[in-house]
Design a protein around this motif. Structure first.
Motif, PDB file in Angstrom:
ATOM      1  N   ALA A 176       2.845 -21.849 -16.835  1.00 51.51           N
ATOM      2  CA  ALA A 176       2.166 -21.690 -18.128  1.00 51.51           C
ATOM      3  C   ALA A 176       2.966 -22.327 -19.260  1.00 51.51           C
ATOM      4  O   ALA A 176       2.430 -22.573 -20.344  1.00 51.51           O
ATOM      5  N   ARG A 177       4.241 -22.580 -19.011  1.00 48.32           N
ATOM      6  CA  ARG A 177       5.077 -23.184 -20.055  1.00 48.32           C
ATOM      7  C   ARG A 177       5.417 -24.654 -19.796  1.00 48.32           C
ATOM      8  O   ARG A 177       5.487 -25.456 -20.713  1.00 48.32           O
ATOM      9  N   ASP A 184       3.194 -29.086 -12.733  1.00 49.92           N
ATOM     10  CA  ASP A 184       4.168 -29.989 -12.105  1.00 49.92           C
ATOM     11  C   ASP A 184       5.509 -29.310 -11.864  1.00 49.92           C
ATOM     12  O   ASP A 184       6.314 -29.809 -11.079  1.00 49.92           O
ATOM     13  N   VAL A 203      -8.404 -29.122  -6.563  1.00 48.29           N
ATOM     14  CA  VAL A 203      -8.369 -30.289  -5.681  1.00 48.29           C
ATOM     15  C   VAL A 203      -7.059 -30.326  -4.889  1.00 48.29           C
ATOM     16  O   VAL A 203      -7.048 -30.605  -3.689  1.00 48.29           O
ATOM     17  N   LEU A 224      -6.653 -28.587  -1.565  1.00 50.86           N
ATOM     18  CA  LEU A 224      -7.183 -29.176  -0.328  1.00 50.86           C
ATOM     19  C   LEU A 224      -6.065 -29.525   0.640  1.00 50.86           C
ATOM     20  O   LEU A 224      -6.282 -29.559   1.854  1.00 50.86           O
ATOM     21  N   ARG A 235     -22.047 -41.502  24.691  1.00 47.63           N
ATOM     22  CA  ARG A 235     -20.668 -41.170  24.375  1.00 47.63           C
ATOM     23  C   ARG A 235     -20.121 -42.115  23.291  1.00 47.63           C
ATOM     24  O   ARG A 235     -19.389 -41.705  22.399  1.00 47.63           O
ATOM     25  N   LEU A 284     -11.109 -37.396   0.259  1.00 49.33           N
ATOM     26  CA  LEU A 284      -9.877 -36.726  -0.185  1.00 49.33           C
ATOM     27  C   LEU A 284      -9.064 -37.632  -1.102  1.00 49.33           C
ATOM     28  O   LEU A 284      -8.580 -37.194  -2.152  1.00 49.33           O
ATOM     29  N   LEU A 343     -10.818 -37.818  -4.445  1.00 47.90           N
ATOM     30  CA  LEU A 343     -10.652 -36.597  -5.238  1.00 47.90           C
ATOM     31  C   LEU A 343      -9.263 -36.522  -5.852  1.00 47.90           C
ATOM     32  O   LEU A 343      -9.099 -36.184  -7.023  1.00 47.90           O
ATOM     33  N   LEU A 344      -8.256 -36.861  -5.042  1.00 49.61           N
ATOM     34  CA  LEU A 344      -6.885 -36.814  -5.568  1.00 49.61           C
ATOM     35  C   LEU A 344      -6.673 -37.871  -6.642  1.00 49.61           C
ATOM     36  O   LEU A 344      -5.940 -37.660  -7.604  1.00 49.61           O
ATOM     37  N   SER A 389      -8.422 -36.635  -9.851  1.00 50.46           N
ATOM     38  CA  SER A 389      -8.036 -35.319 -10.357  1.00 50.46           C
ATOM     39  C   SER A 389      -7.123 -35.482 -11.561  1.00 50.46           C
ATOM     40  O   SER A 389      -6.385 -36.454 -11.680  1.00 50.46           O
ATOM     41  N   LYS A 390      -7.164 -34.459 -12.426  1.00 48.12           N
ATOM     42  CA  LYS A 390      -6.422 -34.534 -13.682  1.00 48.12           C
ATOM     43  C   LYS A 390      -4.922 -34.498 -13.407  1.00 48.12           C
ATOM     44  O   LYS A 390      -4.414 -33.569 -12.796  1.00 48.12           O
ATOM     45  N   GLN A 397      -0.955 -34.988 -15.071  1.00 46.29           N
ATOM     46  CA  GLN A 397      -0.265 -34.894 -16.360  1.00 46.29           C
ATOM     47  C   GLN A 397       0.561 -36.150 -16.575  1.00 46.29           C
ATOM     48  O   GLN A 397       1.733 -36.222 -16.207  1.00 46.29           O
ATOM     49  N   PRO A 439       1.290 -27.058 -21.734  1.00 44.77           N
ATOM     50  CA  PRO A 439       0.315 -25.988 -21.548  1.00 44.77           C
ATOM     51  C   PRO A 439       0.253 -25.062 -22.753  1.00 44.77           C
ATOM     52  O   PRO A 439      -0.670 -24.264 -22.877  1.00 44.77           O
ATOM     53  N   LEU A 440       1.249 -25.161 -23.633  1.00 42.41           N
ATOM     54  CA  LEU A 440       1.276 -24.275 -24.804  1.00 42.41           C
ATOM     55  C   LEU A 440       0.291 -24.719 -25.881  1.00 42.41           C
ATOM     56  O   LEU A 440      -0.074 -23.924 -26.749  1.00 42.41           O
TER      57      LEU A 440
END
Lengths: 167, 180
Positions: free
Chosen positions: A92-93, A97, A107, A110, B3, B21, B24-25, B28-29, B31, B38-39
């Protein structure tokens, strides 16, 4: 040997193996000593990346942030937080990563499914192959097959005899 | 089904799964912006303690004005470069009373911090210098300098990990919703 006896003699080793595995798991799970606070701290720190390093965990790094991070992990474990809650606190901080283990959701989650999928596919392919081989092994010769083989043997025998006479 | 066609379908199925796969990877978002945090958009973590001049500071008492939280260390070259800029910015906004600078020491000693500020004419703003390791973790600081902007409601609205200047700090505040 009756079919029932044959079946039970084939099943017995597998049943014994299953019992041994279960007993080993039960004994292993109960005899393992409860991990100490230091061990629990290290275990969590092993799964969190050192924020200042590129490829080290908080457990393996002596960077000041890692030292402070380990103290924070210990503080939170003492306060009753679970390892997952501690990891979530860091994520969260610092962002996801910071975690060295991929998240179980989304995702990236998976990646946890790939070994399971590979195991199921491999088991299915092997089962199909074994079944096919068993079917091939159980096949019996038809009358026509027997007749073909007998004719071939006769011809061979006749040729051997005629070649023996000629010598 | 023969067969051979079964095998072909199985191979095609595995190929589709692998491609899906990878796709998707790939989308995917991730960073990629190192200044992302995240703050951002969340209530600022606690920021309180004794200041270098013997006083005390608490971020919660700063509601109603913008606060720039700058993590620094005396041994950090970019921190030395931005110190005069931060000083000019702090003095200008102290006079206006619309924004406040707070310095937080990161992996350094209070004595070194005192020498650091003496070199740049002293600090007329709060400098937190004791027990700041926990504060650094709370704010998700990895390296210095790192600068956060907290809006008058106490929400983290911007972050940068680059060396700031007087004007870039104003830009950062504007990005955070301040009117110049």
């Amino acid at each position: 040997m009756s079919a029932a006896k044959k079946f039970s003699s084939r099943l017995l080793p597998w049943a014994l193996l299953a019992v041994v595995i279960v007993v080993a798991f039960v004994v292993g799970a109960h005899s393992a000593a409860k991990p100490s606070l230091a061990e629990r701290t290290r275990s969590v720190a092993d799964t969190i990346r050192c924020p200042q390093c590129t490829d080290k965990s908080m457990a393996a790094s002596d960077a000041p942030t890692s030292v402070a991070g380990r103290a924070e992990i210990q503080r939170q474990l003492v306060a009753g937080r679970t390892p997952d809650e501690v990891r979530a606190w860091f994520a969260a901080r610092y962002g996801q990563d910071i975690l060295l283990t991929p998240p179980r959701r989304g995702v990236e989650g998976l990646i946890w499914m790939i070994p399971v999928i590979a195991f199921v596919v491999a088991a299915a392919v092997l089962s199909a192959a074994f079944l096919r081989w068993r079917r091939i092994g159980a096949e019996t010769a038809t009358d026509a097959d027997v007749a073909v083989v007998a004719a071939a043997l006769d011809e061979l025998h006749t040729r051997d005899v005629s070649e023996g006479d000629g010598s | 089904m023969t067969r051979r066609s079964t095998t072909r379908w199985a191979v095609a199925g595995v190929a589709v799964v692998i491609v899906a796969l990878i796709g998707l990877l790939a989308v995917s978002k991730t960073q990629t912006d190192s200044a992302a945090s995240p703050l951002l958009g969340k209530t600022a973590p606690p920021l309180a303690g004794k200041t270098l001049d013997g006083g005390s500071f608490d971020l919660t008492s700063m509601r109603g004005r913008f606060v720039v939280v700058n993590f620094f260390a005396s041994w950090c070259q970019p921190c030395q470069e931005e110190a005069p800029e931060l000083r000019r910015w702090a003095q200008r906004h102290q006079a206006k009373g619309d924004a406040q600078l707070v310095n937080v020491l990161f992996q350094d000693t209070p004595a070194a911090a005192e020498q650091f500020f003496a070199r740049y004419g002293g600090a007329t703003w709060p400098v937190l210098a004791v027990g700041t390791d926990t504060i650094g973790l709370d704010w998700g600081v990895a390296k210095v300098p790192e600068t956060f902007v907290v809006n008058p409601q106490g929400v983290v609205v911007a972050k940068t990990i680059t060396t700031v200047t007087e004007s870039s700090l104003d830009d950062l505040l504007e990005r955070g919703g301040a009117t110049s």
